[in-house]
Design a protein around this motif. Structure first.
Motif, mmCIF file in Angstrom:
data_model
loop_
_atom_site.group_PDB
_atom_site.id
_atom_site.type_symbol
_atom_site.label_atom_id
_atom_site.label_comp_id
_atom_site.label_asym_id
_atom_site.label_seq_id
_atom_site.Cartn_x
_atom_site.Cartn_y
_atom_site.Cartn_z
ATOM 1 N N ARG A 5 0.801 -1.229 0.000
ATOM 2 C CA ARG A 5 0.000 0.000 0.000
ATOM 3 C C ARG A 5 0.834 1.280 0.000
ATOM 4 N N LYS A 6 1.904 1.314 0.793
ATOM 5 C CA LYS A 6 2.681 2.540 0.918
ATOM 6 C C LYS A 6 4.086 2.306 0.371
ATOM 7 N N PRO A 7 4.492 3.062 -0.667
ATOM 8 C CA PRO A 7 5.832 2.846 -1.212
ATOM 9 C C PRO A 7 6.931 3.224 -0.234
ATOM 10 N N VAL A 8 6.670 4.177 0.665
ATOM 11 C CA VAL A 8 7.641 4.576 1.676
ATOM 12 C C VAL A 8 6.921 4.624 3.013
ATOM 13 N N PHE A 9 7.567 4.102 4.064
ATOM 14 C CA PHE A 9 6.978 4.081 5.393
ATOM 15 C C PHE A 9 7.727 5.063 6.283
ATOM 16 N N PRO A 10 7.120 5.477 7.376
ATOM 17 C CA PRO A 10 7.802 6.403 8.281
ATOM 18 C C PRO A 10 9.117 5.813 8.803
ATOM 19 N N THR A 11 10.066 6.699 9.051
ATOM 20 C CA THR A 11 11.324 6.273 9.643
ATOM 21 C C THR A 11 11.097 5.865 11.096
ATOM 22 N N GLU A 12 11.748 4.762 11.519
ATOM 23 C CA GLU A 12 11.658 4.314 12.902
ATOM 24 C C GLU A 12 13.061 4.089 13.428
ATOM 25 N N GLN A 13 13.445 4.846 14.461
ATOM 26 C CA GLN A 13 14.756 4.713 15.086
ATOM 27 C C GLN A 13 15.880 4.748 14.045
ATOM 28 N N GLY A 14 15.747 5.666 13.097
ATOM 29 C CA GLY A 14 16.782 5.830 12.092
ATOM 30 C C GLY A 14 16.733 4.843 10.946
ATOM 31 N N VAL A 15 15.714 3.956 10.938
ATOM 32 C CA VAL A 15 15.576 2.962 9.879
ATOM 33 C C VAL A 15 14.462 3.404 8.928
ATOM 34 N N VAL A 16 14.743 3.461 7.643
ATOM 35 C CA VAL A 16 13.754 3.807 6.624
ATOM 36 C C VAL A 16 13.269 2.518 5.967
ATOM 37 N N TYR A 17 11.940 2.360 5.881
ATOM 38 C CA TYR A 17 11.333 1.195 5.221
ATOM 39 C C TYR A 17 10.642 1.681 3.956
ATOM 40 N N ARG A 18 10.908 1.011 2.852
ATOM 41 C CA ARG A 18 10.291 1.407 1.594
ATOM 42 C C ARG A 18 10.144 0.184 0.689
ATOM 43 N N GLN A 19 9.394 0.389 -0.407
ATOM 44 C CA GLN A 19 9.185 -0.705 -1.345
ATOM 45 C C GLN A 19 10.497 -1.045 -2.067
ATOM 46 N N MET A 20 10.717 -2.331 -2.285
ATOM 47 C CA MET A 20 11.915 -2.784 -2.980
ATOM 48 C C MET A 20 11.885 -2.345 -4.439
ATOM 49 N N ARG A 21 13.063 -1.953 -4.940
ATOM 50 C CA ARG A 21 13.221 -1.575 -6.336
ATOM 51 C C ARG A 21 14.233 -2.502 -6.999
ATOM 52 N N GLU A 22 14.191 -2.550 -8.309
ATOM 53 C CA GLU A 22 15.136 -3.406 -9.024
ATOM 54 C C GLU A 22 16.573 -3.014 -8.721
ATOM 55 N N SER A 23 16.796 -1.744 -8.504
ATOM 56 C CA SER A 23 18.153 -1.264 -8.212
ATOM 57 C C SER A 23 18.664 -1.738 -6.859
ATOM 58 N N ASP A 24 17.789 -2.334 -6.032
ATOM 59 C CA ASP A 24 18.199 -2.858 -4.723
ATOM 60 C C ASP A 24 18.752 -4.277 -4.802
ATOM 61 N N LEU A 25 18.627 -4.933 -5.950
ATOM 62 C CA LEU A 25 18.893 -6.373 -5.989
ATOM 63 C C LEU A 25 20.351 -6.726 -5.722
ATOM 64 N N ASP A 26 21.288 -5.912 -6.167
ATOM 65 C CA ASP A 26 22.693 -6.212 -5.896
ATOM 66 C C ASP A 26 22.963 -6.170 -4.390
ATOM 67 N N ALA A 27 22.417 -5.161 -3.713
ATOM 68 C CA ALA A 27 22.620 -5.055 -2.261
ATOM 69 C C ALA A 27 21.899 -6.175 -1.524
ATOM 70 N N ALA A 28 20.730 -6.556 -2.029
ATOM 71 C CA ALA A 28 20.001 -7.668 -1.428
ATOM 72 C C ALA A 28 20.791 -8.965 -1.575
ATOM 73 N N TRP A 29 21.399 -9.154 -2.732
ATOM 74 C CA TRP A 29 22.232 -10.339 -2.947
ATOM 75 C C TRP A 29 23.407 -10.355 -1.971
ATOM 76 N N ASP A 30 24.022 -9.188 -1.756
ATOM 77 C CA ASP A 30 25.121 -9.102 -0.787
ATOM 78 C C ASP A 30 24.652 -9.516 0.605
ATOM 79 N N LEU A 31 23.449 -9.087 0.987
ATOM 80 C CA LEU A 31 22.907 -9.483 2.289
ATOM 81 C C LEU A 31 22.771 -10.998 2.385
ATOM 82 N N SER A 32 22.283 -11.612 1.326
ATOM 83 C CA SER A 32 22.102 -13.060 1.354
ATOM 84 C C SER A 32 23.452 -13.784 1.387
#
Length: 292
Positions: A5-32
């Motif tokens: 529903r919301k592409p960007v969510f409020p910041t919580e304790q310095g953490v920003v939550y937002r909808q995943m984008r294709e440009s995030d996939l390299d960083a997501a792969w690094d996390l995995s």
């Protein structure tokens, strides 16, 4: 496809939550990779093309992911839930899950939980429905199963597609044609179990992670499942093979005899009405723990 529903969510304790984008996939792969997960960049791209996700960022750096896939009007699966080691203890996993579950209140939602994540999912209303055991190793030649008269293994052809989709629906409990087509289009081999001209099972061998994966595997009984699995393991002899077996299949010891040792276990969990056991085809092995 419904969207979060919301592409960007409020910041919580310095953490920003937002909808995943294709440009995030390299960083997501690094996390995995940091979690020692075997996913390739292509595995992430395929997951993203079929679903949608939420990411967590701190100072512009990706520190968490969660994805979901919607099947028909009634079901969804959740997976690829990761929080970086440095950010654990800040309830980022809980925040990601609360956001990825938005809009799924009327769906039956399934996932596979590690031991570390199971408590969180239970607090969110998920209950245990089974266990999946991951087996892997260098495949050896597997002895072919002798089948009764009227039964045969053969490669899938185009005319089998509708019957294969119906078998998968019977076994899995929800429709996922877009996912099946992706697997069929990228498979190295697809074998079906034919009983007097009627499809009774199927199994797919495809590239994933460090080598190949055997899955999904669908059959009406363990004899058919062994025939399908054994054939594809033999076809992959000398290569690194993974299979994610339903523990209730009773095939774990047999697969270990084929040199695929158990290396991990996850808990199958569901939120919503539980499916009653039905006669007919059943799922013996997953394609992926994330999407099922």
């Amino acid at each position: 496809m419904n969207t979060i529903r919301k592409p960007v969510f409020p910041t919580e304790q310095g953490v920003v939550y937002r909808q995943m984008r294709e440009s995030d996939l390299d960083a997501a792969w690094d996390l995995s990779l940091d979690q020692h997960w075997p996913h390739r960049p292509l595995d992430w791209s395929t997951a993203f093309a079929l679903g949608e996700g939420i990411v967590a960022e701190v100072d512009g750096q990706l520190v968490g992911t969660a994805m979901r896939w919607l099947w028909g009007e009634t079901h969804a699966t959740i997976g690829l839930v990761i929080v970086s080691e440095q950010m654990r203890g800040r309830r980022i996993g809980s925040a990601l899950m609360n956001r990825i579950l938005e809009g799924l209140e009327d769906r039956i939602v399934s996932l596979h939980a590690t031991e570390e994540g199971r408590g969180l999912y239970e607090r969110l209303g998920f209950v245990r429905t089974g266990e999946i055991r991951q087996h892997q190793g260098t495949a050896s030649n597997a002895p072919l199963m002798a089948l009764d008269e009227g039964w045969r293994l053969r490669p899938m052809d185009h005319s089998d597609e509708a019957a294969l989709f119906e078998l998968d629906l019977q076994a899995r409990g929800w429709e996922r044609p877009q996912l099946l087509r992706t697997w069929l289009d990228t498979a190295e081999q697809v074998m079906v179990l034919d009983h007097n001209g009627t499809l009774d099972g199927y199994a797919i061998l495809r590239r994933f992670g460090r080598g190949v994966v055997v899955g999904p595997v669908v059959a009406s009984d363990d004899i058919g499942a062994r025939a399908l699995i054994g054939y594809l393991i033999g076809a992959a002899a000398g290569r690194f093979v993974r299979i994610d077996l339903d523990f209730d299949s009773g095939l774990g010891s047999w697969v270990e005899e084929l040199q695929l040792q158990r290396v991990g276990t996850v808990t199958s969990m569901t939120r919503g009405p539980l499916r009653q056991d039905a006669d007919g085809a059943r799922l013996f092995a997953l394609a992926t723990q994330a999407m099922g």
